[in-house]
Write a protein that holds these residues in place. Sequence first.
Motif, PDB file in Angstrom:
ATOM      1  N   THR A 145      -2.054  29.242  -3.159  1.00  0.00           N
ATOM      2  CA  THR A 145      -1.804  29.491  -4.705  1.00  0.00           C
ATOM      3  C   THR A 145      -2.701  29.049  -5.337  1.00  0.00           C
ATOM      4  O   THR A 145      -3.446  28.174  -5.404  1.00  0.00           O
ATOM      5  CB  THR A 145      -0.422  28.447  -4.842  1.00  0.00           C
ATOM      6  OG1 THR A 145       0.500  28.829  -3.747  1.00  0.00           O
ATOM      7  CG2 THR A 145       0.061  28.610  -6.228  1.00  0.00           C
ATOM      8  N   THR A 194       3.226  22.092  -6.410  1.00  0.00           N
ATOM      9  CA  THR A 194       3.958  22.867  -7.067  1.00  0.00           C
ATOM     10  C   THR A 194       4.964  23.658  -5.943  1.00  0.00           C
ATOM     11  O   THR A 194       5.218  23.032  -4.943  1.00  0.00           O
ATOM     12  CB  THR A 194       2.929  24.218  -7.573  1.00  0.00           C
ATOM     13  OG1 THR A 194       3.540  25.025  -8.373  1.00  0.00           O
ATOM     14  CG2 THR A 194       2.239  24.926  -6.468  1.00  0.00           C
ATOM     15  N   THR A 195       5.773  24.512  -6.321  1.00  0.00           N
ATOM     16  CA  THR A 195       6.479  25.357  -5.513  1.00  0.00           C
ATOM     17  C   THR A 195       6.125  26.820  -5.700  1.00  0.00           C
ATOM     18  O   THR A 195       5.334  27.398  -6.725  1.00  0.00           O
ATOM     19  CB  THR A 195       8.010  25.299  -5.981  1.00  0.00           C
ATOM     20  OG1 THR A 195       8.231  25.702  -7.429  1.00  0.00           O
ATOM     21  CG2 THR A 195       8.662  23.811  -5.902  1.00  0.00           C
ATOM     22  N   LYS A 196       6.399  27.406  -4.623  1.00  0.00           N
ATOM     23  CA  LYS A 196       6.155  29.009  -4.595  1.00  0.00           C
ATOM     24  C   LYS A 196       7.411  29.767  -4.295  1.00  0.00           C
ATOM     25  O   LYS A 196       7.983  29.407  -3.378  1.00  0.00           O
ATOM     26  CB  LYS A 196       5.116  29.347  -3.514  1.00  0.00           C
ATOM     27  CG  LYS A 196       4.599  30.650  -3.646  1.00  0.00           C
ATOM     28  CD  LYS A 196       3.356  30.862  -2.844  1.00  0.00           C
ATOM     29  CE  LYS A 196       2.804  32.247  -2.940  1.00  0.00           C
ATOM     30  NZ  LYS A 196       1.725  32.421  -2.240  1.00  0.00           N
ATOM     31  N   ARG A 197       8.048  30.712  -5.044  1.00  0.00           N
ATOM     32  CA  ARG A 197       9.202  31.496  -4.882  1.00  0.00           C
ATOM     33  C   ARG A 197       8.951  32.454  -3.820  1.00  0.00           C
ATOM     34  O   ARG A 197       8.075  33.302  -4.140  1.00  0.00           O
ATOM     35  CB  ARG A 197       9.813  32.044  -5.871  1.00  0.00           C
ATOM     36  CG  ARG A 197      11.284  32.569  -5.996  1.00  0.00           C
ATOM     37  CD  ARG A 197      11.740  32.819  -7.361  1.00  0.00           C
ATOM     38  NE  ARG A 197      11.685  31.794  -8.192  1.00  0.00           N
ATOM     39  CZ  ARG A 197      12.717  31.101  -8.775  1.00  0.00           C
ATOM     40  NH1 ARG A 197      13.641  31.244  -8.490  1.00  0.00           N
ATOM     41  NH2 ARG A 197      12.437  30.208  -9.487  1.00  0.00           N
ATOM     42  N   PHE A 247       4.566  31.863   3.561  1.00  0.00           N
ATOM     43  CA  PHE A 247       3.643  31.178   2.780  1.00  0.00           C
ATOM     44  C   PHE A 247       2.187  31.273   3.147  1.00  0.00           C
ATOM     45  O   PHE A 247       1.319  31.522   2.665  1.00  0.00           O
ATOM     46  CB  PHE A 247       4.024  29.824   2.388  1.00  0.00           C
ATOM     47  CG  PHE A 247       3.099  28.882   1.860  1.00  0.00           C
ATOM     48  CD1 PHE A 247       2.491  29.059   0.831  1.00  0.00           C
ATOM     49  CD2 PHE A 247       2.567  27.888   2.817  1.00  0.00           C
ATOM     50  CE1 PHE A 247       1.534  28.199   0.159  1.00  0.00           C
ATOM     51  CE2 PHE A 247       1.561  27.071   2.235  1.00  0.00           C
ATOM     52  CZ  PHE A 247       0.945  27.079   1.065  1.00  0.00           C
TER      53      PHE A 247
END
Length: 64
Positions: free
Chosen positions: A36, A14-17, A30
Amino acid sequence: MATYEVPIICTISTTKRIEAESKEEAIQKFYDEGETDVMFLDHRYPDMGDWEVDEEYENDEEIK
């Protein structure tokens, strides 16, 4: 009839903004913020390992 719990494995990404001044700062934020969360559609949380930054992304000098 017997019931069995069969462990299954699924690799996800996934990605995390994250707001930051640089890619390096975003990566550090992060790790500082923690993992997450991922939830199955039946509202159970999977037993998963630790999240880590994609090595290719982290080492790519062209990605800012």
